[in-house]
Scaffold this motif. Structure first.
Motif, mmCIF file in Angstrom:
data_model
loop_
_atom_site.group_PDB
_atom_site.id
_atom_site.type_symbol
_atom_site.label_atom_id
_atom_site.label_comp_id
_atom_site.label_asym_id
_atom_site.label_seq_id
_atom_site.Cartn_x
_atom_site.Cartn_y
_atom_site.Cartn_z
ATOM 1 N N THR A 65 0.851 -1.186 0.000
ATOM 2 C CA THR A 65 0.000 0.000 0.000
ATOM 3 C C THR A 65 0.893 1.245 0.000
ATOM 4 O OG1 THR A 65 -0.093 0.053 2.419
ATOM 5 C CG2 THR A 65 -1.814 -1.184 1.278
ATOM 6 N N TRP A 66 0.280 2.387 -0.317
ATOM 7 C CA TRP A 66 1.050 3.623 -0.367
ATOM 8 C C TRP A 66 1.667 3.964 0.991
ATOM 9 C CZ3 TRP A 66 3.245 5.897 -4.143
ATOM 10 C CH2 TRP A 66 2.700 5.874 -5.426
ATOM 11 N N THR A 107 2.729 1.965 3.403
ATOM 12 C CA THR A 107 3.913 1.150 3.693
ATOM 13 C C THR A 107 5.032 1.412 2.685
ATOM 14 O OG1 THR A 107 2.954 -0.690 2.442
ATOM 15 C CG2 THR A 107 2.598 -0.669 4.827
ATOM 16 N N LEU A 108 4.666 1.647 1.442
ATOM 17 C CA LEU A 108 5.682 1.896 0.415
ATOM 18 C C LEU A 108 6.475 3.164 0.702
ATOM 19 C CD1 LEU A 108 6.894 1.193 -2.398
ATOM 20 C CD2 LEU A 108 5.118 2.641 -3.389
ATOM 21 N N THR A 109 5.789 4.234 1.102
ATOM 22 C CA THR A 109 6.488 5.506 1.319
ATOM 23 C C THR A 109 7.483 5.428 2.464
ATOM 24 O OG1 THR A 109 4.595 6.257 2.643
ATOM 25 C CG2 THR A 109 4.663 6.933 0.327
ATOM 26 N N GLU A 110 7.306 4.474 3.376
ATOM 27 C CA GLU A 110 8.262 4.312 4.475
ATOM 28 C C GLU A 110 9.628 3.853 3.989
ATOM 29 O OE1 GLU A 110 4.866 3.030 7.805
ATOM 30 O OE2 GLU A 110 6.328 1.572 7.065
ATOM 31 N N GLU A 111 9.683 3.269 2.801
ATOM 32 C CA GLU A 111 10.946 2.731 2.276
ATOM 33 C C GLU A 111 11.429 3.449 1.020
ATOM 34 O OE1 GLU A 111 12.463 0.697 4.088
ATOM 35 O OE2 GLU A 111 10.869 0.002 5.414
ATOM 36 N N LYS A 171 -2.394 9.171 4.130
ATOM 37 C CA LYS A 171 -1.694 7.887 4.084
ATOM 38 C C LYS A 171 -2.498 6.773 4.746
ATOM 39 C CE LYS A 171 3.072 9.371 3.520
ATOM 40 N NZ LYS A 171 4.437 9.400 4.076
ATOM 41 N N ALA A 172 -3.174 7.088 5.840
ATOM 42 C CA ALA A 172 -3.958 6.073 6.537
ATOM 43 C C ALA A 172 -5.113 5.566 5.680
ATOM 44 C CB ALA A 172 -4.485 6.635 7.856
ATOM 45 N N ALA A 173 -5.625 6.422 4.793
ATOM 46 C CA ALA A 173 -6.748 6.042 3.933
ATOM 47 C C ALA A 173 -6.295 5.408 2.624
ATOM 48 C CB ALA A 173 -7.618 7.260 3.631
ATOM 49 N N SER A 174 -5.011 5.474 2.301
ATOM 50 C CA SER A 174 -4.533 5.037 0.983
ATOM 51 C C SER A 174 -4.804 3.571 0.667
ATOM 52 C CB SER A 174 -3.036 5.343 0.834
ATOM 53 O OG SER A 174 -2.263 4.598 1.759
ATOM 54 N N SER A 221 0.080 17.507 5.546
ATOM 55 C CA SER A 221 0.919 16.494 6.188
ATOM 56 C C SER A 221 0.281 15.110 6.108
ATOM 57 C CB SER A 221 1.156 16.870 7.649
ATOM 58 O OG SER A 221 1.863 18.095 7.754
ATOM 59 N N ASN A 222 1.154 14.092 6.263
ATOM 60 C CA ASN A 222 0.715 12.688 6.300
ATOM 61 C C ASN A 222 -0.089 12.301 5.059
ATOM 62 O OD1 ASN A 222 1.792 12.307 8.978
ATOM 63 N ND2 ASN A 222 0.039 13.466 9.730
ATOM 64 N N ALA A 223 0.392 12.748 3.917
ATOM 65 C CA ALA A 223 -0.335 12.499 2.671
ATOM 66 C C ALA A 223 0.584 11.900 1.618
ATOM 67 C CB ALA A 223 -0.942 13.794 2.140
ATOM 68 N N VAL A 224 -0.027 11.270 0.635
ATOM 69 C CA VAL A 224 0.693 10.827 -0.550
ATOM 70 C C VAL A 224 0.022 11.469 -1.753
ATOM 71 C CG1 VAL A 224 -0.694 8.701 -0.662
ATOM 72 C CG2 VAL A 224 1.441 8.863 -1.941
ATOM 73 N N ILE A 225 0.849 12.084 -2.596
ATOM 74 C CA ILE A 225 0.371 12.688 -3.846
ATOM 75 C C ILE A 225 1.122 11.995 -4.976
ATOM 76 C CG2 ILE A 225 0.266 14.766 -5.264
ATOM 77 C CD1 ILE A 225 0.430 15.163 -1.536
ATOM 78 N N ALA A 226 0.395 11.290 -5.815
ATOM 79 C CA ALA A 226 0.999 10.556 -6.930
ATOM 80 C C ALA A 226 0.376 11.022 -8.233
ATOM 81 C CB ALA A 226 0.800 9.054 -6.751
ATOM 82 N N VAL A 227 1.234 11.376 -9.193
ATOM 83 C CA VAL A 227 0.782 11.927 -10.466
ATOM 84 C C VAL A 227 1.428 11.131 -11.593
ATOM 85 C CG1 VAL A 227 0.665 14.000 -11.892
ATOM 86 C CG2 VAL A 227 0.640 14.211 -9.396
ATOM 87 N N SER A 228 0.613 10.617 -12.496
ATOM 88 C CA SER A 228 1.122 9.854 -13.630
ATOM 89 C C SER A 228 0.212 10.081 -14.819
ATOM 90 C CB SER A 228 1.172 8.362 -13.273
ATOM 91 O OG SER A 228 -0.080 7.751 -13.526
ATOM 92 N N PRO A 229 0.577 9.581 -16.005
ATOM 93 C CA PRO A 229 -0.333 9.703 -17.149
ATOM 94 C C PRO A 229 -1.686 9.030 -16.914
ATOM 95 C CG PRO A 229 1.874 9.156 -17.895
ATOM 96 C CD PRO A 229 1.893 9.034 -16.403
#
Length: 473
Positions: A262-263, A265-269, A319-322, A303-311
């Protein structure tokens, strides 16, 4: 030992970076020893190569992932292609049949099966290889690798050993039973019983798996099982084989192990909290941005967010909701907007439907130096290539010619065509047609030497002249 890496995934859990053609294991978000970005599959392949002296590794995957595997790992991996996704038992069964009849692996050889994307220390793969000795010493049907729990997780299954497993000082333990994703209280009890997390690593003698296929009335040869693959029951290897086996052992592993599914756990590494063209303010704490587009992304005070942008799209999530992204996106299907292929990569710039010419798709294509597209034609679509940068050769209906930046090439339906880069080529391709689908491609040849030798119509002297001056392969 023979090692099979299972490479699956639907591409939903890390949307929008992942899609059906580029699952999470192919995202280049980690640093290697040289400080370059690498994917989980590149990381795991390198770790296994360093740890597995003398082992033969294979990758079992679906058709959609073959191109990206070759793009990231080259031609080295032996690939076993599943015609469709049907869970781990069918995938492992087909792989075993392939080893048995295609690769002629002896029946007494030990085969280990593991996911292609564990985030682990290198010692993990040394432990995987130790399963061979443990399996032979114990005369067990199945050998497992179990991770020592660091907390009472409710996300993982548990392997519960028998009470007297530690006798005689053997490195392995006999397995009593399995418990799948218990609540926190029960997880704590299991840890007290020396239970281990199930990390999806199995080992068996090839002959055992052949016997399991025979017992189910299934073909043991690869071609025979492939012909019946769409009729195989969709079920995990754990439920179909492991939990029914008479004698199962587990080898404990106490090093670092993490499922980056998940996002959050991934962002931790991840190698960096900012990847791509991105800026965040100092008060944006524990926020990660991954931007694959050429436009800037700026984040202020979040804070505590993930922002991912792709085509493929844009994700802004706490992050908790990701982890909910798979649930939200499960019924939304659309063509991948970015793919890696063995020859390079492409990104969809624009897609629309026009009342006069049907569908219109615009791609930005990069072909790596020394690589080529297949020799192919289309039944109904028209393509226009504009070469932005680089140089190479193309074959159009048997005629070989050089192309450079500034050239514009029109490829009507039924025209046979291929292109090879001598220096990395960047092309804008505009496709038009009533329906732009993969099935409209008819491939005639993949290898460039074969394309020139078998399909170029110049005389022998002209070909020799080309070879003497500038060989296009």
């Amino acid at each position: 030992m023979h090692v099979i890496l299972l490479s699956g995934g639907s591409g939903k859990r890390l949307w929008p970076l992942s899609n059906d053609a580029r699952s999470k294991q192919f995202l280049k978000l980690f640093h290697n020893e040289a400080g370059e970005y690498e994917s989980m599959v590149q990381r795991v392949w390198g770790q296994l190569s360093r740890a597995g002296a003398g082992c033969q590794a294979y990758i079992a995957t679906g058709r959609a992932q073959v191109e990206v595997i070759h793009s990231q790992l080259g031609e080295e991996p032996a690939i076993i292609v599943e015609p469709e996704r049907r869970d781990t038992f069918p995938a492992i069964a087909l792989s075993a049949a392939c080893l048995h009849t295609v690769h002629q692996v002896p029946l007494d050889a030990v085969v280990a099966v593991l996911p292609v994307d564990p985030y682990v220390e290198e010692h993990f793969f040394t432990k995987v290889l130790e399963l061979e000795e443990a399996l032979r010493a114990s005369n067990a049907d199945i050998g497992l690798l179990g991770v020592g729990p660091t907390y009472p997780s409710t996300k993982y299954g548990y392997i519960v050993p028998t009470a007297d497993s530690d006798r005689a000082g053997a490195p392995y333990r006999l397995v009593s039973h399995f418990e799948e994703k218990p609540n926190e209280g029960r997880a704590s009890e299991l840890i007290g019983q020396q239970a281990l997390w199930n990390c999806g690593v199995f080992a068996f003698r090839l002959g055992y798996m052949v016997q399991e296929l025979e017992a189910r009335g299934l073909p043991v040869d690869y071609d025979g099982l492939l012909a019946q693959y769409d009729g195989l029951r969709k079920i995990s290897f754990d439920y179909e084989v492991v939990e029914k086996a008479e004698r199962v052992i587990v080898l404990p592993y106490t090093g670092y192990w993490k499922d980056l599914g998940t996002w959050n756990t991934l962002t931790e590494e991840m190698a960096s909290s900012l990847i791509g063209h991105a800026i965040k303010s100092e008060d944006s704490l524990n926020t990660h941005i991954v931007n694959e587009l050429d436009i800037p992304v700026t984040v202020l005070g979040i804070s505590n967010a993930v922002i991912a942008v792709s085509p493929d799209g844009i994700l802004v999530a706490d992050k908790a909701a990701s982890p909910r992204i798979k649930e939200v996106m499960q019924h939304r299907e659309h063509r991948p907007m970015y793919e890696e292929r063995r020859w390079g990569r492409y990104r969809v710039i624009d897609y629309t439907k026009h009342p006069e010419c049907g569908e219109v798709l615009t791609k930005r294509i990069r072909i790596a130096a020394g690589c080529n597209l297949s020799y192919q034609y289309h039944m109904s679509r028209r393509e226009v290539w504009t070469v932005i940068a680089g140089a190479g050769y193309m074959v159009l209906d048997g005629k070989l010619q050089r192309i450079v930046a500034g050239d514009v090439v029109i490829v009507p339906p039924l025209m046979k065509h291929s292109i090879r880069a001598t220096a990395e080529l960047e092309i804008i391709e505009v496709q038009t047609g009533p329906e732009l689908i993969e099935e409209d491609i008819v491939r005639l040849a993949l290898d460039w030497e074969e394309i020139v030798r078998e399909h170029v119509v110049e005389s022998g002297n002209e070909k020799e002249s080309l070879a003497a001056t500038e060989v296009p392969w």
